[in-house]
Structures are given as structure tokens and as C-alpha cells.
Design a protein around this motif. Structure first.
Motif, PDB file in Angstrom:
ATOM      1  N   SER A  13     -51.470  42.933 153.205  1.00  0.00           N
ATOM      2  CA  SER A  13     -51.440  43.755 151.995  1.00  0.00           C
ATOM      3  C   SER A  13     -50.503  44.955 152.169  1.00  0.00           C
ATOM      4  CB  SER A  13     -52.841  44.225 151.611  1.00  0.00           C
ATOM      5  OG  SER A  13     -53.390  45.032 152.618  1.00  0.00           O
ATOM      6  N   LEU A  34     -46.456  54.031 154.025  1.00  0.00           N
ATOM      7  CA  LEU A  34     -46.621  52.616 154.339  1.00  0.00           C
ATOM      8  C   LEU A  34     -45.776  52.217 155.544  1.00  0.00           C
ATOM      9  CD1 LEU A  34     -46.486  51.269 150.700  1.00  0.00           C
ATOM     10  CD2 LEU A  34     -48.487  51.222 152.175  1.00  0.00           C
ATOM     11  N   VAL A  38     -54.001  54.101 153.217  1.00  0.00           N
ATOM     12  CA  VAL A  38     -53.026  53.157 153.762  1.00  0.00           C
ATOM     13  C   VAL A  38     -53.527  52.579 155.081  1.00  0.00           C
ATOM     14  CG1 VAL A  38     -50.653  52.901 154.581  1.00  0.00           C
ATOM     15  CG2 VAL A  38     -51.136  54.357 152.628  1.00  0.00           C
ATOM     16  N   GLU A  66     -47.046  43.594 151.507  1.00  0.00           N
ATOM     17  CA  GLU A  66     -46.913  43.338 150.076  1.00  0.00           C
ATOM     18  C   GLU A  66     -46.713  44.636 149.303  1.00  0.00           C
ATOM     19  OE1 GLU A  66     -49.777  41.688 146.550  1.00  0.00           O
ATOM     20  OE2 GLU A  66     -49.885  40.697 148.497  1.00  0.00           O
ATOM     21  N   GLU A  67     -47.458  45.649 149.663  1.00  0.00           N
ATOM     22  CA  GLU A  67     -47.346  46.959 148.999  1.00  0.00           C
ATOM     23  C   GLU A  67     -45.967  47.582 149.237  1.00  0.00           C
ATOM     24  OE1 GLU A  67     -48.802  50.079 146.603  1.00  0.00           O
ATOM     25  OE2 GLU A  67     -49.708  48.129 147.031  1.00  0.00           O
ATOM     26  N   ARG A 125     -45.043  57.505 149.110  1.00  0.00           N
ATOM     27  CA  ARG A 125     -45.908  56.348 149.377  1.00  0.00           C
ATOM     28  C   ARG A 125     -45.222  55.359 150.321  1.00  0.00           C
ATOM     29  NH1 ARG A 125     -51.200  54.861 149.289  1.00  0.00           N
ATOM     30  NH2 ARG A 125     -51.424  52.710 148.704  1.00  0.00           N
ATOM     31  N   VAL A 147     -43.612  46.013 146.828  1.00  0.00           N
ATOM     32  CA  VAL A 147     -43.862  46.499 145.466  1.00  0.00           C
ATOM     33  C   VAL A 147     -43.234  47.881 145.267  1.00  0.00           C
ATOM     34  CG1 VAL A 147     -45.676  47.295 143.899  1.00  0.00           C
ATOM     35  CG2 VAL A 147     -45.940  45.133 145.106  1.00  0.00           C
ATOM     36  N   ILE A 148     -43.426  48.766 146.221  1.00  0.00           N
ATOM     37  CA  ILE A 148     -42.885  50.123 146.101  1.00  0.00           C
ATOM     38  C   ILE A 148     -41.360  50.100 146.131  1.00  0.00           C
ATOM     39  CG2 ILE A 148     -42.756  52.385 147.218  1.00  0.00           C
ATOM     40  CD1 ILE A 148     -45.374  51.955 145.808  1.00  0.00           C
ATOM     41  N   SER A 154     -43.099  57.764 144.745  1.00  0.00           N
ATOM     42  CA  SER A 154     -42.834  56.441 145.320  1.00  0.00           C
ATOM     43  C   SER A 154     -42.252  56.548 146.721  1.00  0.00           C
ATOM     44  CB  SER A 154     -41.881  55.655 144.424  1.00  0.00           C
ATOM     45  OG  SER A 154     -42.452  55.471 143.155  1.00  0.00           O
ATOM     46  N   MET A 178     -55.721  49.439 154.961  1.00  0.00           N
ATOM     47  CA  MET A 178     -55.155  48.155 154.516  1.00  0.00           C
ATOM     48  C   MET A 178     -54.909  47.224 155.697  1.00  0.00           C
ATOM     49  SD  MET A 178     -52.239  49.568 151.966  1.00  0.00           S
ATOM     50  CE  MET A 178     -52.276  48.722 150.426  1.00  0.00           C
TER      51      MET A 178
END
Length: 68
Positions: free
Chosen positions: A16, A56, A9, A19-20, A52, A23-24, A49, A12
Motif C-alpha cells: 500500500s 512516503l 504512513v 501504491e500510495e 506527503r 498515486v501522489i 502533496s 502502512m
């Protein structure tokens, strides 16, 4: 399935990373929807999830904090 490493992580870039995060969050929403409608889903994906997402958000928060 093993948990992702925080070092992945930190490598990145900011765009990004943002964006991630989206998404999560979408994945977690879909998992909650499947659970509520009694569809088949893999319960361990909740834990992975959320882990993660926490990674992030931690990296994003540390980057946005001004250096003192």
C-alpha cells in the motif's frame, strides 16, 4: 487542511505504501499539467502533496535499508 502525520504512513504495509507513492506522483503530475495549461487548481495542494510524498519515500527508504 493540515499535513498528514508520519505515524499514519508508518502503519502502512509495503504494497500500500508503493501504491500510495504512485498515486501522489500522479497527483503532482496532474497539478503541474493544470498549472502549465492555465486551468484552475489549488496551489496549496503542491505543498501538501510534496510533503506527503517525502513522508512516503522516507518510510520506504528506511524499510529497504538493511539493518546494521
Amino acid at each position: 487542511m493540515t499535513f498528514p502525520k508520519i505515524s499514519d504512513v508508518t502503519k502502512m504495509d509495503n504494497s500500500s505504501l508503493a501504491e500510495e507513492i504512485l498515486v501522489i506522483k500522479r497527483v503532482l503530475f496532474d497539478l503541474r499539467l493544470k498549472r502549465a495549461t492555465r486551468q484552475d487548481f489549488q496551489p496549496h495542494l503542491f505543498k501538501h502533496s510534496k510533503h506527503r510524498l517525502a513522508q512516503l519515500l522516507t518510510v520506504e527508504k528506511s524499510r529497504s535499508k538493511p539493518a546494521t
